[in-house]
Design a protein around this motif. Structure first.
Motif, short mmCIF file in Angstrom:
data_model
loop_
_atom_site.label_atom_id
_atom_site.label_comp_id
_atom_site.label_asym_id
_atom_site.label_seq_id
_atom_site.Cartn_x
_atom_site.Cartn_y
_atom_site.Cartn_z
N ARG A 208 0.81 -1.22 0.00
CA ARG A 208 0.00 0.00 0.00
C ARG A 208 0.85 1.26 0.00
O ARG A 208 0.55 2.23 -0.72
N CYS A 209 1.89 1.25 0.82
CA CYS A 209 2.62 2.50 1.08
C CYS A 209 3.87 2.66 0.22
O CYS A 209 4.16 3.76 -0.25
N GLU A 217 1.09 8.18 5.22
CA GLU A 217 2.53 8.47 5.34
C GLU A 217 3.09 9.09 4.06
O GLU A 217 4.04 9.87 4.13
N ASN A 218 2.51 8.74 2.91
CA ASN A 218 3.00 9.28 1.65
C ASN A 218 2.61 10.74 1.45
O ASN A 218 3.32 11.49 0.78
N TYR A 220 1.42 12.93 4.15
CA TYR A 220 1.71 13.77 5.31
C TYR A 220 2.89 13.18 6.08
O TYR A 220 2.76 12.77 7.24
N PRO A 221 4.07 13.12 5.46
CA PRO A 221 5.21 12.42 6.07
C PRO A 221 5.68 13.03 7.39
O PRO A 221 6.23 12.31 8.24
N LEU A 222 5.47 14.33 7.57
CA LEU A 222 5.98 14.98 8.79
C LEU A 222 5.22 14.53 10.04
O LEU A 222 5.66 14.82 11.15
N GLU A 223 4.12 13.81 9.88
CA GLU A 223 3.37 13.32 11.03
C GLU A 223 3.91 12.01 11.58
O GLU A 223 3.48 11.56 12.64
N ALA A 230 11.93 7.50 5.79
CA ALA A 230 13.18 7.26 5.06
C ALA A 230 13.10 5.94 4.30
O ALA A 230 13.55 5.84 3.15
N GLY A 231 12.51 4.92 4.93
CA GLY A 231 12.36 3.64 4.25
C GLY A 231 11.41 3.74 3.06
O GLY A 231 11.70 3.22 1.98
N LEU A 232 10.29 4.42 3.24
CA LEU A 232 9.33 4.57 2.15
C LEU A 232 9.91 5.31 0.96
O LEU A 232 9.55 5.05 -0.19
N GLN A 233 10.82 6.24 1.24
CA GLN A 233 11.39 7.07 0.18
C GLN A 233 12.73 6.54 -0.34
O GLN A 233 13.38 7.20 -1.15
#
Length: 328
Positions: A208-209, A217-218, A220-223, A230-233
């Motif tokens: 999903r992510c 998370e994609n 509103y990453p600052l939350e 970092a892993g998602l990106q």
């Protein structure tokens, strides 16, 4: 009077030429895992069972059991030819084979363990992107280093090494049960079981992510935790954020049974009849963030004997069962 019973076993077992699975190149046109004979595997642990009847009267009886089993495994030898093993030692390379998705059988560690880069910290920019130069991973030596690219601390450009993250198999499991009998014919039974000391992959979160980018998370990453972002990106380089502790405790069953006296017609008479109402999988206590700590693939490089990859698998469902047992 058999009111108390105790069983205890301690074991230490060494298996030589153990059969494990390793990944092979897809270009061979074969299934992507292949059985092979390892050098030796050591298993040790204990098994403990306590049975007790704390209360026994004409009108009330309480029986209970408590069981616990542990297992600690270690790969002692992979049967690697001495010349190759010596070369690995000179280069500081551990002796291992890849056993599946993020899974290695590595000498000195539990069989079928998770090895990946371990993110220790990260910093998010005001835009929500993680700062690569401030994203640090475990360096495998008790310290930290930049996860990818120019390592300013150690003066090289190597990526952070893959380190031990945890077991894919539980190292402890057990259960507690109690049976309460009232007036000899009404029985209340409960069972709680548990497993712990292992991790699994939350493949639903990964899909999903990371793959489809359809999570909060994609957007509103600052939350969220900078390490997860970092892993998602990281374009699939840092994946430890979806390898999570998956120990659990479950209320596996609660049942109420009532025994009726013998009844029936002259040509078909029952000695007794027991009517039961039971609920199963009624409650789960777990820190695992996915859907179901027990669900995982049953085969392939993402499941089977080692590795627990949960994705698009059905969770355990709560069930209510009504039954009649006739004895003649």
């Amino acid at each position: 009077d058999d009111r108390l019973g105790l069983e205890f076993t301690w074991y230490r077992k060494k298996t030589t030429d153990a059969i494990l699975d390793r990944q092979i190149a897809p270009s061979l046109g074969l299934p992507n895992t292949q059985p092979f004979n390892a050098g030796s595997i050591r298993n040790s642990g204990l098994e403990f069972l306590l049975r007790a009847s704390p209360v026994e009267t004409d009108r009330f009886r309480w029986n209970m059991t408590f069981g616990l089993a542990t297992n600690d495994s270690e790969v002692e030898d992979l049967g690697t030819p001495e010349a190759i093993l010596e070369l690995r030692r000179q280069n500081g390379t551990p002796d291992f084979v890849v056993g599946g998705f993020a899974i290695k059988h590595q000498v000195g560690y539990p069989i079928g363990a998770y090895f990946e880069q371990k993110t220790l910290s990260s910093v998010l920019l005001p835009t929500g992107r993680h700062d690569i130069s401030q994203t640090f991973c475990d360096n495998g030596k008790g310290g930290s280093m930049i996860c990818a690219g120019a390592d300013l601390i150690y003066g090289n450009s190597d990526d952070a090494p893959e380190v031990y993250l945890g077991r894919s198999l539980p190292n402890r499991e057990g259960s507690v049960s109690s049976t309460f009998t009232f007036f000899r014919n009404l029985r209340l039974y409960g069972l709680v079981d548990f497993k712990g000391g292992f991790k699994k992959i939350d493949g639903n979160f990964r899909a999903r992510c990371q793959i489809f980018g359809r999570c909060r998370e994609n957007f509103y990453p600052l939350e969220f935790d900078p390490r997860t972002i970092a892993g998602l990106q990281s374009n699939g380089q840092l994946i430890d954020y979806y390898i999570n502790d998956s120990g659990y405790t479950k209320l596996r069953e609660v049942s109420l049974s009532y025994q009726l006296p013998g009844f029936g017609m002259s040509w078909l008479r029952f000695n007794r009849a027991v009517v039961t109402v039971a609920g199963r999988n009624l409650k789960t206590w777990s820190d695992y963030p996915g859907l179901e700590p027990e669900a995982f693939f049953l085969g392939g490089s993402r499941g089977g004997n080692f590795g627990s990859f949960e994705q698009t698998t059905n969770p355990q469902l709560a069930q209510w069962v009504f039954g009649i047992n006739l004895d003649w």
